[in-house]
Scaffold this active site. Structure first.
Site, PDB file in Angstrom:
ATOM      1  N   THR A  55      39.558 -28.939 -57.724  1.00 34.50           N
ATOM      2  CA  THR A  55      40.533 -27.869 -57.988  1.00 34.50           C
ATOM      3  C   THR A  55      41.898 -28.312 -57.472  1.00 34.50           C
ATOM      4  OG1 THR A  55      38.831 -26.156 -57.799  1.00 34.50           O
ATOM      5  CG2 THR A  55      41.118 -25.461 -57.427  1.00 34.50           C
ATOM      6  N   THR A  61      45.176 -33.090 -42.002  1.00 33.57           N
ATOM      7  CA  THR A  61      44.339 -34.014 -41.238  1.00 33.57           C
ATOM      8  C   THR A  61      43.189 -34.428 -42.143  1.00 33.57           C
ATOM      9  OG1 THR A  61      44.959 -32.967 -39.174  1.00 33.57           O
ATOM     10  CG2 THR A  61      42.925 -34.253 -39.152  1.00 33.57           C
ATOM     11  N   ASN A  87      32.054 -29.017 -68.219  1.00 35.76           N
ATOM     12  CA  ASN A  87      31.135 -28.520 -67.189  1.00 35.76           C
ATOM     13  C   ASN A  87      30.128 -27.529 -67.774  1.00 35.76           C
ATOM     14  OD1 ASN A  87      33.857 -27.293 -67.316  1.00 35.76           O
ATOM     15  ND2 ASN A  87      32.921 -25.681 -66.098  1.00 35.76           N
ATOM     16  N   HIS A 132      31.150 -33.194 -54.382  1.00 37.75           N
ATOM     17  CA  HIS A 132      29.953 -32.339 -54.346  1.00 37.75           C
ATOM     18  C   HIS A 132      29.260 -32.193 -55.696  1.00 37.75           C
ATOM     19  CE1 HIS A 132      31.137 -28.315 -56.076  1.00 37.75           C
ATOM     20  NE2 HIS A 132      32.344 -28.781 -55.850  1.00 37.75           N
ATOM     21  N   GLN A 160      32.890 -33.677 -63.772  1.00 38.83           N
ATOM     22  CA  GLN A 160      31.475 -33.671 -64.171  1.00 38.83           C
ATOM     23  C   GLN A 160      30.962 -35.041 -64.617  1.00 38.83           C
ATOM     24  OE1 GLN A 160      29.209 -31.271 -63.890  1.00 38.83           O
ATOM     25  NE2 GLN A 160      30.557 -29.619 -63.248  1.00 38.83           N
ATOM     26  N   CYS A 216      32.292 -21.022 -61.228  1.00 37.88           N
ATOM     27  CA  CYS A 216      33.522 -20.326 -60.849  1.00 37.88           C
ATOM     28  C   CYS A 216      33.784 -19.134 -61.735  1.00 37.88           C
ATOM     29  CB  CYS A 216      34.716 -21.273 -60.945  1.00 37.88           C
ATOM     30  SG  CYS A 216      34.449 -22.772 -60.071  1.00 37.88           S
TER      31      CYS A 216
END
Ligand SMILES: Cc1ncc(COP(=O)(O)O)c(C=O)c1O
Length: 390
Positions: A79, A244, A158, A208, A186, A332
Protein backbone atom coordinates in the site's frame (compact mmCIF):
# COMPACT_ATOMS: atom_id res chain seq x y z
CA UNK A 1 -15.91 -8.90 20.76
CA UNK A 2 -17.50 -12.23 19.74
CA UNK A 3 -15.76 -15.34 21.02
CA UNK A 4 -14.19 -17.39 18.21
CA UNK A 5 -15.73 -20.86 17.85
CA UNK A 6 -13.54 -23.93 18.42
CA UNK A 7 -13.00 -25.71 15.11
CA UNK A 8 -11.43 -29.11 14.65
CA UNK A 9 -10.40 -28.68 11.01
CA UNK A 10 -8.53 -25.64 9.73
CA UNK A 11 -7.87 -25.40 6.01
CA UNK A 12 -6.44 -22.13 4.77
CA UNK A 13 -7.22 -21.32 1.15
CA UNK A 14 -6.91 -17.55 1.30
CA UNK A 15 -3.20 -17.14 0.51
CA UNK A 16 -3.91 -14.06 -1.64
CA UNK A 17 -5.04 -12.20 1.49
CA UNK A 18 -1.89 -13.09 3.40
CA UNK A 19 0.43 -16.05 3.87
CA UNK A 20 1.84 -17.66 7.00
CA UNK A 21 5.49 -16.89 7.63
CA UNK A 22 7.66 -19.76 6.41
CA UNK A 23 9.43 -21.33 9.46
CA UNK A 24 12.77 -20.92 7.61
CA UNK A 25 12.03 -17.19 7.35
CA UNK A 26 11.04 -16.92 10.99
CA UNK A 27 14.27 -18.63 12.06
CA UNK A 28 16.50 -16.05 10.37
CA UNK A 29 14.38 -13.18 11.69
CA UNK A 30 14.47 -14.10 15.37
CA UNK A 31 17.98 -12.83 16.32
CA UNK A 32 17.08 -9.42 14.90
CA UNK A 33 14.45 -8.84 17.57
CA UNK A 34 16.62 -9.01 20.67
CA UNK A 35 20.25 -9.81 19.80
CA UNK A 36 20.97 -7.86 16.61
CA UNK A 37 18.43 -5.18 17.37
CA UNK A 38 20.42 -2.07 16.44
CA UNK A 39 19.19 0.99 14.60
CA UNK A 40 20.70 1.08 11.10
CA UNK A 41 21.50 4.78 11.56
CA UNK A 42 23.66 4.25 14.69
CA UNK A 43 27.42 4.48 14.30
CA UNK A 44 28.29 1.82 16.88
CA UNK A 45 28.62 -1.93 16.39
CA UNK A 46 24.93 -2.66 16.93
CA UNK A 47 23.93 -0.11 14.31
CA UNK A 48 26.49 -1.32 11.80
CA UNK A 49 25.43 -4.93 12.30
CA UNK A 50 21.82 -3.92 11.50
CA UNK A 51 22.99 -1.81 8.55
CA UNK A 52 24.88 -4.77 7.09
CA UNK A 53 21.84 -7.01 7.47
CA UNK A 54 19.78 -4.37 5.69
CA UNK A 55 22.17 -4.16 2.74
CA UNK A 56 22.43 -7.95 2.45
CA UNK A 57 18.63 -8.07 2.42
CA UNK A 58 18.53 -5.46 -0.33
CA UNK A 59 20.79 -7.69 -2.42
CA UNK A 60 18.54 -10.71 -1.90
CA UNK A 61 15.33 -8.85 -2.79
CA UNK A 62 16.97 -7.29 -5.85
CA UNK A 63 18.29 -10.73 -6.81
CA UNK A 64 14.81 -12.17 -7.16
CA UNK A 65 13.91 -9.71 -9.94
CA UNK A 66 17.36 -9.07 -11.47
CA UNK A 67 17.44 -5.50 -10.19
CA UNK A 68 20.38 -3.63 -8.69
CA UNK A 69 20.40 -3.48 -4.88
CA UNK A 70 20.37 0.33 -4.84
CA UNK A 71 17.16 0.28 -6.87
CA UNK A 72 15.25 -1.31 -3.95
CA UNK A 73 13.54 1.00 -1.43
CA UNK A 74 12.14 -0.83 1.59
CA UNK A 75 8.73 0.31 2.77
CA UNK A 76 6.19 -1.06 5.25
CA UNK A 77 3.58 -2.40 2.82
CA UNK A 78 2.66 -2.58 -0.83
CA UNK A 79 0.00 0.00 0.00
CA UNK A 80 2.81 2.36 0.95
CA UNK A 81 4.88 1.41 -2.12
CA UNK A 82 1.94 2.12 -4.42
CA UNK A 83 1.25 5.45 -2.73
CA UNK A 84 4.93 6.37 -3.01
CA UNK A 85 5.12 5.39 -6.68
CA UNK A 86 2.06 7.34 -7.76
CA UNK A 87 2.43 10.42 -5.60
CA UNK A 88 6.23 10.40 -5.87
CA UNK A 89 6.18 10.46 -9.68
CA UNK A 90 3.20 12.83 -9.82
CA UNK A 91 4.85 15.49 -7.65
CA UNK A 92 8.18 15.43 -9.45
CA UNK A 93 6.69 15.55 -12.94
CA UNK A 94 3.66 17.80 -12.55
CA UNK A 95 5.27 20.60 -14.53
CA UNK A 96 5.60 18.23 -17.48
CA UNK A 97 2.00 17.02 -17.25
CA UNK A 98 -0.75 15.92 -14.90
CA UNK A 99 -2.17 12.92 -16.70
CA UNK A 100 -1.90 9.42 -15.21
CA UNK A 101 -3.21 6.17 -16.69
CA UNK A 102 -4.26 3.25 -14.49
CA UNK A 103 -6.44 0.21 -15.11
CA UNK A 104 -9.95 -0.25 -13.79
CA UNK A 105 -8.86 -3.38 -11.87
CA UNK A 106 -6.18 -1.97 -9.59
CA UNK A 107 -6.01 -2.80 -5.88
CA UNK A 108 -7.95 -0.30 -3.70
CA UNK A 109 -4.70 1.28 -2.46
CA UNK A 110 -3.75 2.26 -5.99
CA UNK A 111 -7.28 3.27 -6.97
CA UNK A 112 -7.50 5.50 -3.90
CA UNK A 113 -4.04 7.03 -4.42
CA UNK A 114 -5.13 7.95 -7.94
CA UNK A 115 -8.42 9.37 -6.64
CA UNK A 116 -6.47 11.44 -4.10
CA UNK A 117 -4.34 12.89 -6.90
CA UNK A 118 -7.44 13.51 -8.99
CA UNK A 119 -8.89 15.66 -6.23
CA UNK A 120 -5.68 17.69 -6.38
CA UNK A 121 -5.87 18.49 -10.06
CA UNK A 122 -4.41 15.42 -11.77
CA UNK A 123 -6.32 13.78 -14.60
CA UNK A 124 -6.78 10.01 -14.24
CA UNK A 125 -7.69 7.68 -17.09
CA UNK A 126 -8.98 4.30 -15.91
CA UNK A 127 -8.56 1.79 -18.71
CA UNK A 128 -11.25 -0.85 -19.19
CA UNK A 129 -10.45 -4.57 -19.36
CA UNK A 130 -12.00 -7.40 -21.36
CA UNK A 131 -14.12 -10.16 -19.85
CA UNK A 132 -11.02 -12.06 -18.73
CA UNK A 133 -9.53 -8.99 -17.08
CA UNK A 134 -6.93 -8.19 -19.78
CA UNK A 135 -5.81 -4.70 -20.61
CA UNK A 136 -4.99 -4.40 -24.30
CA UNK A 137 -1.53 -2.85 -24.63
CA UNK A 138 -2.91 -0.98 -27.65
CA UNK A 139 -5.40 0.78 -25.38
CA UNK A 140 -2.50 2.03 -23.25
CA UNK A 141 -0.85 3.39 -26.39
CA UNK A 142 -4.04 5.15 -27.46
CA UNK A 143 -4.60 6.69 -24.02
CA UNK A 144 -1.10 8.23 -23.77
CA UNK A 145 -1.06 11.93 -24.60
CA UNK A 146 1.37 14.83 -24.34
CA UNK A 147 0.52 15.45 -20.68
CA UNK A 148 0.85 11.79 -19.61
CA UNK A 149 3.55 11.27 -16.99
CA UNK A 150 2.81 7.80 -15.65
CA UNK A 151 1.12 4.52 -16.51
CA UNK A 152 0.40 2.17 -13.60
CA UNK A 153 -0.98 -1.28 -14.36
CA UNK A 154 -1.29 -4.13 -11.89
CA UNK A 155 0.88 -7.13 -12.85
CA UNK A 156 -1.47 -9.89 -11.64
CA UNK A 157 -4.93 -9.38 -10.23
CA UNK A 158 -5.40 -10.08 -6.54
CA UNK A 159 -8.98 -11.18 -7.18
CA UNK A 160 -9.15 -12.92 -10.55
CA UNK A 161 -5.47 -13.81 -11.03
CA UNK A 162 -5.19 -12.45 -14.59
CA UNK A 163 -1.58 -11.65 -15.53
CA UNK A 164 -1.07 -8.56 -17.71
CA UNK A 165 1.27 -8.08 -20.66
CA UNK A 166 3.65 -5.87 -18.73
CA UNK A 167 6.50 -6.50 -21.18
CA UNK A 168 4.41 -5.09 -24.01
CA UNK A 169 3.01 -2.20 -21.96
CA UNK A 170 6.50 -1.33 -20.71
CA UNK A 171 7.81 -1.11 -24.27
CA UNK A 172 5.00 1.26 -25.22
CA UNK A 173 5.63 3.50 -22.22
CA UNK A 174 9.35 3.56 -22.90
CA UNK A 175 8.80 4.50 -26.56
CA UNK A 176 6.51 7.35 -25.47
CA UNK A 177 8.82 8.59 -22.69
CA UNK A 178 6.28 7.87 -19.94
CA UNK A 179 7.08 6.23 -16.59
CA UNK A 180 5.66 2.75 -16.05
CA UNK A 181 4.80 1.38 -12.61
CA UNK A 182 3.40 -2.07 -11.90
CA UNK A 183 1.88 -3.39 -8.69
CA UNK A 184 3.40 -6.86 -8.40
CA UNK A 185 2.17 -7.62 -4.87
CA UNK A 186 0.51 -10.84 -6.01
CA UNK A 187 3.02 -11.98 -8.63
CA UNK A 188 6.32 -11.27 -6.81
CA UNK A 189 7.90 -14.58 -5.85
CA UNK A 190 5.20 -16.58 -7.63
CA UNK A 191 6.04 -16.04 -11.29
CA UNK A 192 9.36 -14.96 -12.81
CA UNK A 193 10.01 -11.21 -13.07
CA UNK A 194 13.22 -10.13 -14.78
CA UNK A 195 13.76 -6.39 -14.69
CA UNK A 196 16.77 -6.65 -16.97
CA UNK A 197 14.34 -7.52 -19.73
CA UNK A 198 11.19 -5.66 -18.72
CA UNK A 199 10.86 -1.94 -19.35
CA UNK A 200 9.51 -1.20 -15.90
CA UNK A 201 10.49 1.96 -13.98
CA UNK A 202 8.78 1.22 -10.69
CA UNK A 203 7.46 -1.99 -9.13
CA UNK A 204 5.73 -2.66 -5.80
CA UNK A 205 5.92 -5.91 -3.82
CA UNK A 206 4.93 -7.09 -0.35
CA UNK A 207 6.58 -9.63 1.95
CA UNK A 208 3.41 -10.98 3.59
CA UNK A 209 2.04 -12.23 0.26
CA UNK A 210 5.05 -14.51 -0.21
CA UNK A 211 5.66 -16.22 3.15
CA UNK A 212 7.53 -13.32 4.72
CA UNK A 213 6.31 -11.24 7.65
CA UNK A 214 3.91 -8.31 7.56
CA UNK A 215 5.48 -4.86 7.83
CA UNK A 216 8.05 -5.25 5.05
CA UNK A 217 7.63 -4.44 1.38
CA UNK A 218 9.55 -2.68 -1.36
CA UNK A 219 9.37 -0.28 -4.21
CA UNK A 220 11.80 -0.92 -7.05
CA UNK A 221 12.84 2.43 -8.52
CA UNK A 222 14.89 2.13 -11.69
CA UNK A 223 18.20 3.97 -11.54
CA UNK A 224 17.76 7.55 -12.70
CA UNK A 225 14.03 7.73 -11.89
CA UNK A 226 13.32 10.71 -9.65
CA UNK A 227 10.53 10.47 -7.10
CA UNK A 228 9.42 12.72 -4.28
CA UNK A 229 9.25 11.07 -0.83
CA UNK A 230 5.97 11.12 1.05
CA UNK A 231 7.54 10.47 4.46
CA UNK A 232 10.09 13.03 5.64
CA UNK A 233 12.50 12.66 8.54
CA UNK A 234 15.84 10.97 9.13
CA UNK A 235 16.48 10.29 5.44
CA UNK A 236 16.57 6.47 5.54
CA UNK A 237 16.24 4.49 2.30
CA UNK A 238 18.16 7.02 0.16
CA UNK A 239 15.94 9.76 1.58
CA UNK A 240 12.85 8.18 0.03
CA UNK A 241 11.35 6.58 3.13
CA UNK A 242 12.24 8.13 6.45
CA UNK A 243 11.46 5.83 9.40
CA UNK A 244 13.57 3.63 11.64
CA UNK A 245 14.20 0.57 9.51
CA UNK A 246 12.24 -2.56 10.43
CA UNK A 247 15.26 -4.84 10.21
CA UNK A 248 13.69 -8.14 11.43
CA UNK A 249 10.86 -7.87 8.91
CA UNK A 250 13.20 -6.90 6.07
CA UNK A 251 15.59 -9.77 6.88
CA UNK A 252 12.55 -12.08 6.75
CA UNK A 253 11.39 -10.58 3.45
CA UNK A 254 14.86 -11.20 2.01
CA UNK A 255 14.86 -14.83 3.17
CA UNK A 256 11.42 -15.30 1.60
CA UNK A 257 12.88 -13.95 -1.66
CA UNK A 258 15.80 -16.40 -1.52
CA UNK A 259 13.41 -19.31 -1.02
CA UNK A 260 11.14 -18.08 -3.82
CA UNK A 261 14.07 -17.75 -6.21
CA UNK A 262 15.14 -21.31 -5.51
CA UNK A 263 11.73 -22.99 -5.42
CA UNK A 264 9.43 -20.89 -7.61
CA UNK A 265 9.30 -23.18 -10.65
CA UNK A 266 8.69 -26.36 -8.73
CA UNK A 267 6.23 -24.74 -6.39
CA UNK A 268 4.17 -23.03 -9.05
CA UNK A 269 3.88 -26.32 -10.98
CA UNK A 270 2.62 -28.14 -7.89
CA UNK A 271 0.18 -25.40 -6.92
CA UNK A 272 -1.22 -24.87 -10.42
CA UNK A 273 -1.84 -28.62 -10.70
CA UNK A 274 -3.90 -28.49 -7.50
CA UNK A 275 -5.68 -25.34 -8.72
CA UNK A 276 -6.56 -27.07 -12.00
CA UNK A 277 -7.80 -30.10 -10.10
CA UNK A 278 -10.08 -27.80 -8.12
CA UNK A 279 -11.46 -26.09 -11.24
CA UNK A 280 -12.04 -29.44 -12.97
CA UNK A 281 -13.67 -30.84 -9.84
CA UNK A 282 -16.05 -27.87 -9.59
CA UNK A 283 -16.88 -28.26 -13.29
CA UNK A 284 -17.77 -31.93 -12.77
CA UNK A 285 -19.78 -31.46 -9.58
CA UNK A 286 -21.54 -28.08 -9.59
CA UNK A 287 -23.90 -26.81 -12.29
CA UNK A 288 -24.34 -23.07 -12.91
CA UNK A 289 -20.86 -21.67 -12.43
CA UNK A 290 -18.10 -20.06 -14.40
CA UNK A 291 -14.51 -19.16 -13.82
CA UNK A 292 -13.83 -15.44 -13.38
CA UNK A 293 -10.57 -14.22 -14.90
CA UNK A 294 -8.14 -15.58 -17.44
CA UNK A 295 -7.93 -19.21 -18.44
CA UNK A 296 -4.28 -19.30 -19.50
CA UNK A 297 -2.37 -16.27 -18.22
CA UNK A 298 -3.39 -16.66 -14.64
CA UNK A 299 -1.55 -16.79 -11.31
CA UNK A 300 -0.80 -20.43 -10.43
CA UNK A 301 -2.57 -20.14 -7.06
CA UNK A 302 -5.80 -18.35 -8.00
CA UNK A 303 -9.28 -19.67 -8.76
CA UNK A 304 -12.27 -17.34 -8.75
CA UNK A 305 -15.75 -18.76 -9.34
CA UNK A 306 -19.14 -17.27 -9.98
CA UNK A 307 -21.95 -19.51 -8.67
CA UNK A 308 -25.41 -18.74 -9.99
CA UNK A 309 -27.96 -17.70 -7.37
CA UNK A 310 -25.83 -17.76 -4.21
CA UNK A 311 -24.21 -14.98 -2.22
CA UNK A 312 -20.41 -15.23 -2.04
CA UNK A 313 -20.50 -14.23 1.64
CA UNK A 314 -22.91 -17.09 2.42
CA UNK A 315 -20.55 -19.58 0.78
CA UNK A 316 -17.62 -18.18 2.77
CA UNK A 317 -19.61 -18.63 6.00
CA UNK A 318 -20.80 -22.15 5.08
CA UNK A 319 -17.24 -23.24 4.24
CA UNK A 320 -15.92 -21.59 7.37
CA UNK A 321 -18.30 -23.77 9.40
CA UNK A 322 -16.62 -26.76 7.73
CA UNK A 323 -13.18 -25.39 8.65
CA UNK A 324 -12.26 -24.01 5.22
CA UNK A 325 -11.10 -20.39 4.89
CA UNK A 326 -11.74 -18.77 1.50
CA UNK A 327 -12.88 -15.28 0.52
CA UNK A 328 -15.08 -13.30 -1.79
CA UNK A 329 -12.20 -11.17 -3.05
CA UNK A 330 -9.72 -8.60 -1.84
CA UNK A 331 -9.32 -8.77 1.94
CA UNK A 332 -9.26 -4.97 1.95
CA UNK A 333 -12.65 -4.64 0.27
CA UNK A 334 -14.51 -7.89 1.00
CA UNK A 335 -15.71 -6.55 4.36
CA UNK A 336 -17.60 -3.83 2.44
CA UNK A 337 -21.00 -4.69 1.05
CA UNK A 338 -20.29 -3.10 -2.32
CA UNK A 339 -19.58 -5.50 -5.17
CA UNK A 340 -15.96 -5.80 -6.25
CA UNK A 341 -14.96 -3.13 -8.78
CA UNK A 342 -12.79 -5.79 -10.45
CA UNK A 343 -15.69 -8.16 -11.06
CA UNK A 344 -17.81 -5.28 -12.34
CA UNK A 345 -14.95 -4.27 -14.64
CA UNK A 346 -14.90 -7.72 -16.28
CA UNK A 347 -18.59 -7.31 -17.02
CA UNK A 348 -20.36 -9.09 -14.17
CA UNK A 349 -23.68 -7.61 -13.08
CA UNK A 350 -24.01 -6.48 -9.46
CA UNK A 351 -25.77 -9.67 -8.35
CA UNK A 352 -23.21 -11.82 -10.20
CA UNK A 353 -20.33 -9.96 -8.55
CA UNK A 354 -21.98 -10.70 -5.20
CA UNK A 355 -22.02 -14.42 -6.09
CA UNK A 356 -18.28 -14.88 -6.51
CA UNK A 357 -15.76 -16.79 -4.49
CA UNK A 358 -11.97 -16.61 -4.50
CA UNK A 359 -9.95 -19.67 -3.56
CA UNK A 360 -6.22 -19.00 -3.32
CA UNK A 361 -3.75 -21.83 -2.76
CA UNK A 362 -0.25 -21.75 -1.38
CA UNK A 363 2.89 -23.44 -0.15
CA UNK A 364 1.15 -25.68 2.38
CA UNK A 365 -1.98 -26.55 0.40
CA UNK A 366 -2.35 -30.33 0.27
CA UNK A 367 -4.18 -32.43 -2.28
CA UNK A 368 -6.33 -33.83 0.55
CA UNK A 369 -7.49 -30.27 1.32
CA UNK A 370 -8.63 -29.73 -2.26
CA UNK A 371 -10.41 -33.10 -2.12
CA UNK A 372 -12.14 -32.02 1.08
CA UNK A 373 -13.20 -28.69 -0.45
CA UNK A 374 -14.59 -30.57 -3.46
CA UNK A 375 -16.53 -32.79 -1.09
CA UNK A 376 -18.01 -29.95 0.95
CA UNK A 377 -18.61 -27.24 -1.69
CA UNK A 378 -21.32 -28.91 -3.84
CA UNK A 379 -23.52 -29.54 -0.79
CA UNK A 380 -23.01 -25.99 0.48
CA UNK A 381 -23.99 -24.47 -2.89
CA UNK A 382 -27.00 -26.78 -3.19
CA UNK A 383 -28.24 -25.88 0.30
CA UNK A 384 -27.79 -22.16 -0.29
CA UNK A 385 -29.61 -22.36 -3.61
CA UNK A 386 -32.49 -24.15 -1.94
CA UNK A 387 -32.68 -21.50 0.79
CA UNK A 388 -32.70 -18.67 -1.74
CA UNK A 389 -35.15 -20.52 -4.01
CA UNK A 390 -32.69 -20.71 -6.94
C1 LIG B 1 -2.29 -6.42 -5.77
C2 LIG B 1 -2.15 -5.87 -4.41
N1 LIG B 1 -1.62 -4.66 -4.24
C3 LIG B 1 -1.44 -4.12 -3.02
C4 LIG B 1 -1.81 -4.79 -1.89
C5 LIG B 1 -1.58 -4.17 -0.55
O1 LIG B 1 -0.54 -4.85 0.07
P1 LIG B 1 -0.17 -4.60 1.62
O2 LIG B 1 -1.07 -5.50 2.39
O3 LIG B 1 1.28 -4.97 1.72
O4 LIG B 1 -0.41 -3.17 1.89
C6 LIG B 1 -2.38 -6.06 -2.01
C7 LIG B 1 -2.87 -6.79 -0.82
O5 LIG B 1 -3.91 -7.42 -0.83
C8 LIG B 1 -2.55 -6.62 -3.30
O6 LIG B 1 -3.08 -7.82 -3.47
Amino acid sequence: MAKLPKISKKIYLDYAATTPVDPRVLRVMLPYFNEKFGNTMSLHYFGQEAQQALEKSREAVAGLISAKPNEIIFTGSATESNNLALKGIAFVNQKKGKHIIISSIEHPCLMESARWLEKRGFEITRLPVDKYGYIFPESVKKAIKKETILVSIIHASNEIGTIQEIAEIGKICKSKGVYFHTDAAQSFGKIPINLKRLKVDLLSASSHKMYGPKGAACLYVKKGTKIEPILHGGGQEHGLRSSTVNVPAIVGFAEACKIAKRDMNKESKRISRLRDKLIKGVLERIPGFYLNGAVQKRLPNNANFWFKGVEGESIVIQLDLSGIAVSTGSACSSAKLEPSHILLAIGLKHEQAHSSLRVSLGRWTKESEINYLLKVLPGAIKRLREISGN
